[in-house]
Design an enzyme around this catalytic site. Structure first.
Site, PDB file in Angstrom:
ATOM      1  N   THR A 314       0.835  -1.205   0.000  1.00  0.00           N
ATOM      2  CA  THR A 314       0.000   0.000   0.000  1.00  0.00           C
ATOM      3  C   THR A 314       0.867   1.253   0.000  1.00  0.00           C
ATOM      4  O   THR A 314       0.591   2.223  -0.720  1.00  0.00           O
ATOM      5  CB  THR A 314      -0.926   0.020   1.232  1.00  0.00           C
ATOM      6  N   TRP A 317       2.607   1.618  -3.434  1.00  0.00           N
ATOM      7  CA  TRP A 317       1.660   1.981  -4.483  1.00  0.00           C
ATOM      8  C   TRP A 317       1.572   3.497  -4.636  1.00  0.00           C
ATOM      9  O   TRP A 317       1.377   4.009  -5.733  1.00  0.00           O
ATOM     10  CB  TRP A 317       0.273   1.423  -4.152  1.00  0.00           C
ATOM     11  N   HIS A 318       1.740   4.215  -3.523  1.00  0.00           N
ATOM     12  CA  HIS A 318       1.557   5.660  -3.555  1.00  0.00           C
ATOM     13  C   HIS A 318       2.718   6.402  -4.211  1.00  0.00           C
ATOM     14  O   HIS A 318       2.553   7.583  -4.550  1.00  0.00           O
ATOM     15  CB  HIS A 318       1.339   6.196  -2.132  1.00  0.00           C
ATOM     16  N   GLY A 319       3.847   5.790  -4.398  1.00  0.00           N
ATOM     17  CA  GLY A 319       4.919   6.507  -5.067  1.00  0.00           C
ATOM     18  C   GLY A 319       6.243   5.782  -5.017  1.00  0.00           C
ATOM     19  O   GLY A 319       6.468   4.918  -4.168  1.00  0.00           O
ATOM     20  N   PHE A 475       0.294   9.378  -8.489  1.00  0.00           N
ATOM     21  CA  PHE A 475       0.286   8.007  -8.002  1.00  0.00           C
ATOM     22  C   PHE A 475      -0.293   7.051  -9.044  1.00  0.00           C
ATOM     23  O   PHE A 475      -0.183   5.865  -8.901  1.00  0.00           O
ATOM     24  CB  PHE A 475      -0.516   7.898  -6.710  1.00  0.00           C
TER      25      PHE A 475
END
Length: 475
Positions: A314, A317-319, A475
Site C-alpha cells: 500500500t 503503491w503511492h509513489g 500516483f
C-alpha cells in the site's frame, strides 16, 4: 486534462455532454464516451495513450483466453499469472525503475545510468482496475467481456481514469450493457460534481499555498508552530483534494448513468486507525484486502505477515520513494498495536479517541509529505521543539491569523456537520402528502443555486490563478 481547468469545464465537458445525449442508442453513447475519454487522456499524455490502449487490449485478450480455457476444461492459472506479471512489469518499469536503479547504485557503489521515464498519469489506477478484472474472471465472479469497445470504456472512462476511485468490473458490468441516467441521477451528479470542484479549488488549493510557505523552505529556520500549521494544512489539502476529485468522478459518472462506489466516508471523524482506513480511499483499501490480504491468508493464517505485506505494498503503491514504504510500515505498526487493544480502546471517551487518531494520522501525513529522509527528520525535530528557530515568529503569527477562517472551514468541512445539514434540509423539504411539490421545489432550487454558486466561485478562482494538478495524479 484536469477537471479543475477552464478548458475542461467550458469546452470539453459541454461538448461531451451534448454529443452523448444527442446520439441515439447505448452503442453510440459508449462510442462517444470512449472517444472523449481517449482525447481527455491524450490531452496531456499523447504518447502514453498507446500504453493505455495496449494495457486494455492485453487484459481483454487475457479474459477471452481464460473464458476459452474454462470451456475446454483447461487450467486458467497460466493465463492469470501471465496477465498479472505483465501488468506488474509495466507498472514496475514506468513507476519504479528509477527508484530501483538509484537504490542499487547507493547500496553497491555502482554508477548505473538512472532511467528517466516520465510516469504515465493514472497508471496505478487503470492497472489495478485491469488486474481486478482478470482476477475476477479467473475466480468466475464476473463474465468475460467479449466486446473490446466496452472493455476499453471500462478501463478508460474519463471520470475515474486519472485518480479513481478504483472501479471494479463487477461494479459496472451491467451498466456497460444497459443503463439510463434519470433526471434524479443528473441532478445528483451535478451537485456532487460542484461540491467536489469547490473542495478542490476553494479549499485544497488555498491550503496548498500555506503548505508550501511553511514546509518547502529551509527547515533550519522554521518554527514549531509554523511547521505544525504547514503539516495540518497538508492534512486538509490532501483530504479535500482527493475527496474532491472522487466527488467529481462519482458525480460525472452518475450523469452518464454509472454508479461508482464511495471513496471517502468522513475519515477525519474516525475514532481509531482501523476506523480511519475503513473511511479513507475505500476503493484502494478494499482492493488490497480482497486481492492481497485475504488471498495471502487474511486472519486465518500468518495474520501479521499478511498485514505487513499488504501495508508495504500500500505504501509503495503511492509513489516511487522510500518514504512511502515507511508510511505504509508506520500504519502496519499502528494497526498491529491497535487490533489487540481495540476493545479496551472503545471504553475511552470518544473525544479522546478521535483526537488521538487524528494526531497519529497527522504524523503519518508528515512521513507522506517529505520524500527526503533528511528533511523528514528535520521536520520532526522542529515539530517537537528539538530544532528550528523557536516556537513561533511574527510572520507565522500573521499567517495563522490570516488563515484562521480557512482552518475553521477545513475543520467544519471535514466533520459530519455538512452531511448532517444536507440530510436535515433534504428531509425537511421532502414531499409529503398534501404538500404538493412546494417543498421539493424549494430543495431543488436551493440545491441548484448552491451548485451554480460553487461552480461560479471556482471559475473566478481559476481565472485568477490557472489550475493545479490533483495530488493523486502522481500516483
Amino acid at each position: 486534462m484536469v477537471f479543475s481547468s477552464l478548458i475542461f469545464l467550458f469546452l470539453f465537458l459541454p461538448a461531451c455532454l451534448i454529443c452523448y445525449f444527442l446520439v441515439p442508442g447505448l452503442k453510440a453513447k459508449n462510442l462517444v464516451l470512449v472517444v472523449f475519454s481517449l482525447v481527455f487522456y491524450a490531452w496531456g499524455e499523447p504518447f502514453y495513450v498507446l500504453l493505455l490502449l495496449a494495457s486494455a487490449a492485453m487484459n481483454y485478450f487475457a479474459g477471452l483466453l481464460m473464458g476459452g480455457c474454462r470451456r475446454r476444461g483447461k487450467s486458467l492459472k497460466p493465463v492469470l499469472v501471465g496477465a498479472v506479471a505483465i501488468n506488474l512489469l509495466a507498472l514496475g518499469v514506468f513507476k519504479y525503475a528509477a527508484l530501483a536503479v538509484t537504490t542499487l547504485n547507493e547500496l553497491s557503489g555502482l554508477a548505473l545510468p538512472v532511467p528517466q521515464i516520465a510516469l504515465p498519469i493514472g497508471i496505478s489506477f487503470y492497472t489495478f482496475q485491469a488486474m481486478s478484472y482478470v482476477v475476477d474472471v479467473y475466480r468466475d465472479e464476473v463474465g468475460v467481456q467479449r466486446s473490446y469497445g466496452k472493455f476499453l470504456l471500462y478501463i478508460s472512462l474519463f471520470p475515474q481514469l486519472i485518480a479513481g476511485p478504483i472501479v471494479r468490473y463487477s461494479d459496472i458490468e451491467a451498466q456497460l450493457e444497459d443503463r439510463h441516467a434519470s433526471r434524479e441521477d443528473m441532478f445528483y451528479g451535478l451537485i456532487r460534481f460542484a461540491v467536489g470542484l469547490g473542495k478542490k479549488i476553494l479549499i485544497a488549493d488555498h491550503c496548498y499555498t500555506v503548505v508550501t510557505q511553511m514546509l518547502d523552505g529551509s527547515l533550519s529556520s522554521a518554527t514549531t508552530l509554523g511547521t505544525w500549521l504547514g503539516i495540518l494544512m497538508f492534512t486538509f489539502q490532501i483530504y479535500f483534494d482527493f475527496s474532491g476529485y472522487s466527488d467529481m468522478a462519482i458525480g460525472l459518472g452518475r450523469i452518464f448513468g454509472f454508479k461508482y462506489m464511495e471513496n471517502f466516508n468522513l475519515p477525519y471523524a474516525a475514532r481509531s486507525i482501523t476506523d480511519f482506513w475503513r473511511r479513507w480511499h475505500m476503493s484502494l483499501s478494499s482492493f488490497f484486502r480482497d486481492y492481497v490480504y485475504i488471498p495471502l491468508g487474511g486472519n486465518r493464517r500468518h495474520r501479521w505477515f499478511n498485514l505487513f505485506v499488504t501495508w508495504c505494498l500500500t505504501g509503495l503503491w503511492h509513489g516511487a520513494s522510500w518514504n512511502f514504504l515507511l508510511w505504509g510500515f508506520y500504519f502496519f505498526v499502528l494497526l498491529s498495536i491497535e487490533k489487540p487493544l481495540l476493545k479496551k480502546l472503545r471504553r475511552w471517551p470518544n473525544v479522546v479517541r478521535s483526537l488521538l487518531t487524528m494526531f497519529l494520522v497527522v504524523i503519518g501525513w508528515t512521513i507522506f509529505y517529505f520524500t527526503d529522509f533528511a528533511r523528514l527528520g528535520q521536520a520532526f525535530a522542529v515539530m517537537f521543539g528539538f530544532a528550528g528557530s523557536g516556537f513561533v515568529s511574527g510572520q507565522v503569527r500573521i499567517l495563522l491569523l490570516n488563515n484562521l477562517p480557512l482552518l475553521l472551514l477545513c475543520i467544519l468541512g471535514s466533520s459530519i456537520l455538512p452531511r448532517a445539514i444536507g440530510n436535515y434540509f433534504g428531509v425537511l423539504c421532502a414531499r409529503r402528502p398534501g404538500d404538493g411539490n412546494g417543498r421539493q421545489l424549494v430543495f431543488v432550487t436551493v440545491s441548484y443555486v448552491f451548485s451554480v454558486a460553487l461552480i461560479a466561485l471556482s471559475t473566478v478562482s481559476l481565472v485568477g490563478s490557472g489550475f493545479s494538478a490533483f495530488l493523486y495524479y502522481r500516483f
